[in-house]
Structure formats: structure tokens, C-alpha cells
Scaffold this motif. Structure first.
Motif, PDB file in Angstrom:
ATOM      1  N   ALA A 168       0.733  -1.268   0.298  1.00  0.00           N
ATOM      2  CA  ALA A 168      -0.006  -0.038   0.564  1.00  0.00           C
ATOM      3  C   ALA A 168       0.878   1.029   0.226  1.00  0.00           C
ATOM      4  N   LEU A 169       2.315   1.462   0.531  1.00  0.00           N
ATOM      5  CA  LEU A 169       2.684   2.424   1.219  1.00  0.00           C
ATOM      6  C   LEU A 169       4.145   2.476  -0.830  1.00  0.00           C
ATOM      7  N   ASP A 170       3.881   1.487  -0.891  1.00  0.00           N
ATOM      8  CA  ASP A 170       4.382   1.830  -2.151  1.00  0.00           C
ATOM      9  C   ASP A 170       4.100   1.973  -3.494  1.00  0.00           C
ATOM     10  N   GLY A 171       2.482   2.171  -3.752  1.00  0.00           N
ATOM     11  CA  GLY A 171       1.343   1.987  -4.280  1.00  0.00           C
ATOM     12  C   GLY A 171       0.886   3.882  -3.351  1.00  0.00           C
ATOM     13  N   GLY A 172       1.629   4.454  -2.448  1.00  0.00           N
ATOM     14  CA  GLY A 172       0.752   5.919  -2.313  1.00  0.00           C
ATOM     15  C   GLY A 172       0.155   5.531  -1.393  1.00  0.00           C
ATOM     16  N   ASP A 173      -0.538   4.791  -1.138  1.00  0.00           N
ATOM     17  CA  ASP A 173      -1.679   4.680  -0.465  1.00  0.00           C
ATOM     18  C   ASP A 173      -1.484   4.566   0.939  1.00  0.00           C
TER      19      ASP A 173
END
Length: 296
Positions: A168-173
């Protein structure tokens, strides 16, 4: 302990007559041995020149001693020769107990290079052994060789909860990552990895609101608490740690009792920034002291 105990005091016993016929002989395995006053020089002092030796001063009269001996025997067998266990029955070998100044049982002391180096302070004996091998392993030829032959440890399986958070963090979420870490903390409130990761996610999320002129705007409006919070985040993002901490401490002091909401907001933001660092970091220690002074 190094140098504090003269292990050569028992050297003369090494030349004593052999055990008489019919008497029990010391038990010996590749990674563990039962040591007497007569074998102490060879099995502890001399052997420690090559391999770490852990001297277990024990007695069957002590239940705790018997339990620790059993644990050490299992660990020695699993240690694959990286260290050697030397168990001493203090009831039949009082001079060895006297030599080490044994005052209670069990007493366990590591010997390396012919000298005592550290006594087991209690707690997790596995961690103690790991620390000794990490510190002394490359200084003892036998231990170093055995450690080199150990197979590479199997990597620990990844925790799917952390995998989901990182994706999620890698996807900017940021919201998804926050929810994932909060799910971990719901069942494990003290999970250090999740606490640290959540603090980082929240900081990254706040940076989306920081503008290039955040510091200049805050400097022009010292009483604007929201501007000071944004500026502190901006400074921290630029590796200006002391400046960010000092800004928030000054905001707490400036707000004082006249603006309790602003004071509390600045304090909470500073505490959240502390979570991004090791608590022993000098900048954090200093800023905590200054914050306490500003509050009280």
C-alpha cells in the motif's frame, strides 16, 4: 573479568596422578565435557586458546543449576563446535569454585584466550551466547572455523500483514498502509516494527501538505501554530533535525497557558517526530529535556 582471575592456580592439578581404577571418569562429548580440578588446565584454559569455553559451575543440590546445565548441554550440542561447555561439579571440585569466587548457584562464566571474559548475568542464555560469539568469534581460531562452517540461516517468512502495508505504501496509499499497521497494533500494541512504520507513514502523509515556502511562512508568523507544524515537518524532511525540534519546543513555550490547544498540538507533533528516531539519539534526548523545561 579479564585478568581478574588467575586460572593457572589449578595448573599443578593437571599433573596429578590419573583417576584410580574403578573411579568414575569425566564424561566427554565433542562440544561438552565434565571438568575436574585435574583436567581443568587442559579442558578449560588450554582449550579456550582455540575455542570459546563456557564454564558451568553447578551442583545437583540446586534445582536451578540442574535446569541451566540441561539447557546449556542442548545449546552446546546445537552449537556445532562454535563453543564448548565445561561443567564443573562444585561439590567435588571446591577449588575451582573458590577460584571463580562462586557465591551462588548456578554460576556460568565464559573463558577465552586463557582468561575469564564474562559471567552470565541472567536472562536469556541464548542471547548471551550470541553476544559472546559475535564479539569473540573471529579472535579464536577454533570458534571462527566452526562458525564459518555453519549453514546460512533460513530467512524468516514475511509477515503478510506487513507485506500488505508495504504494498500500500509503495502505491502511495497512505490510508491503506496506516490501516494495515493499525491492524497489527490492534493485536500487538507493543510491536516495535509496526509502531515505527506507522510513525513514518504518518510523517510521509503530512509532507503532502508541505509547500516549498513552508519555513518562510512560519518564520513570518511565529504565533501561527499550524504554520510551525508544517515548517517543522519541512525541516525534518531536509534533514534539519535540530531546527525542527527547536521550532516545536519554541512553539510550545510561546503558546504557554494562553493557548493550551496550540501548546498541546505542538507537543504532540514533537512527540510524533521523536518516534522516527532511536530514543537514545542525542538530538532526541536533548529535545525531550528542553520540552520538559518548556512545559513546566
Amino acid at each position: 573479568m579479564s585478568g581478574a582471575v588467575d586460572l593457572s592456580a589449578l595448573k599443578a592439578r593437571a599433573t596429578a596422578p590419573p583417576v584410580a581404577a574403578g573411579q568414575p571418569t569425566p564424561a566427554v562429548t565433542p562440544n561438552a565435557t565434565t571438568v575436574t580440578e585435574e583436567t581443568f588446565q587442559a579442558e578449560v584454559v588450554d582449550r579456550s586458546l582455540q575455542t570459546l569455553v563456557v564454564v558451568d559451575l553447578a551442583s545437583t543440590r540446586s534445582a536451578a543449576s540442574t535446569e541451566l546445565t540441561a539447557t546449556l548441554e542442548g545449546l552446546a550440542a546445537a552449537g556445532a563446535g562454535t563453543w564448548v561447555l565445561a561443567t564443573v561439579d562444585v561439590d567435588t571440585n571446591p577449588r575451582i569454585a573458590e577460584l571463580f569466587g562462586v557465591q551462588s548457584l548456578p554460576t556460568t562464566i565464559a573463558v577465552a584466550g586463557g582468561q575469564p571474559v564474562q559471567a552470565f548475568p541472567g536472562g536469556d542464555v541464548r542471547e548471551w551466547l550470541h553476544g559472546l560469539l559475535s564479539a569473540l568469534g573471529d579472535q579464536l581460531p577454533g570458534t571462527a572455523a566452526a562458525m564459518a562452517d555453519l549453514p546460512e540461516p533460513e530467512p524468516e517468512p514475511e509477515d503478510p500483514r506487513f507485506v500488505a502495508a508495504e504494498l500500500a505504501l509503495d502505491g502511495g496509499d497512505y490510508a491503506g498502509a496506516t490501516a494495515a499497521y493499525e491492524l497489527v497494533l490492534a493485536s500487538e500494541p507493543s510491536n516495535a516494527e509496526a509502531l515505527a512504520a506507522l510513525a513514518q507513514v504518518r510523517f510521509l502523509q503530512r509532507l503532502d501538505a508541505v509547500t516549498p515556502d513552508a519555513v518562510a511562512l512560519a518564520d513570518a508568523a511565529p504565533d501561527d501554530v499550524d504554520a510551525q507544524l508544517l515548517a517543522a515537518d519541512a525541516e525534518l524532511a531536509q534533514q534539519q533535525v535540530e531546527e525542527a525540534f527547536a521550532r516545536l519546543v519554541a512553539t510550545v513555550r510561546r503558546a504557554g497557558a494562553a493557548d493550551t490547544a496550540g501548546r498541546d498540538a505542538a507537543r504532540a507533533r514533537l512527540l510524533s517526530l521523536f518516534e522516527l528516531f532511536d530514543p537514545a539519539e542525542p538530538h532526541v534526548v536533548s529535545a525531550r529535556r528542553k520540552l520538559a523545561s518548556a512545559l513546566y
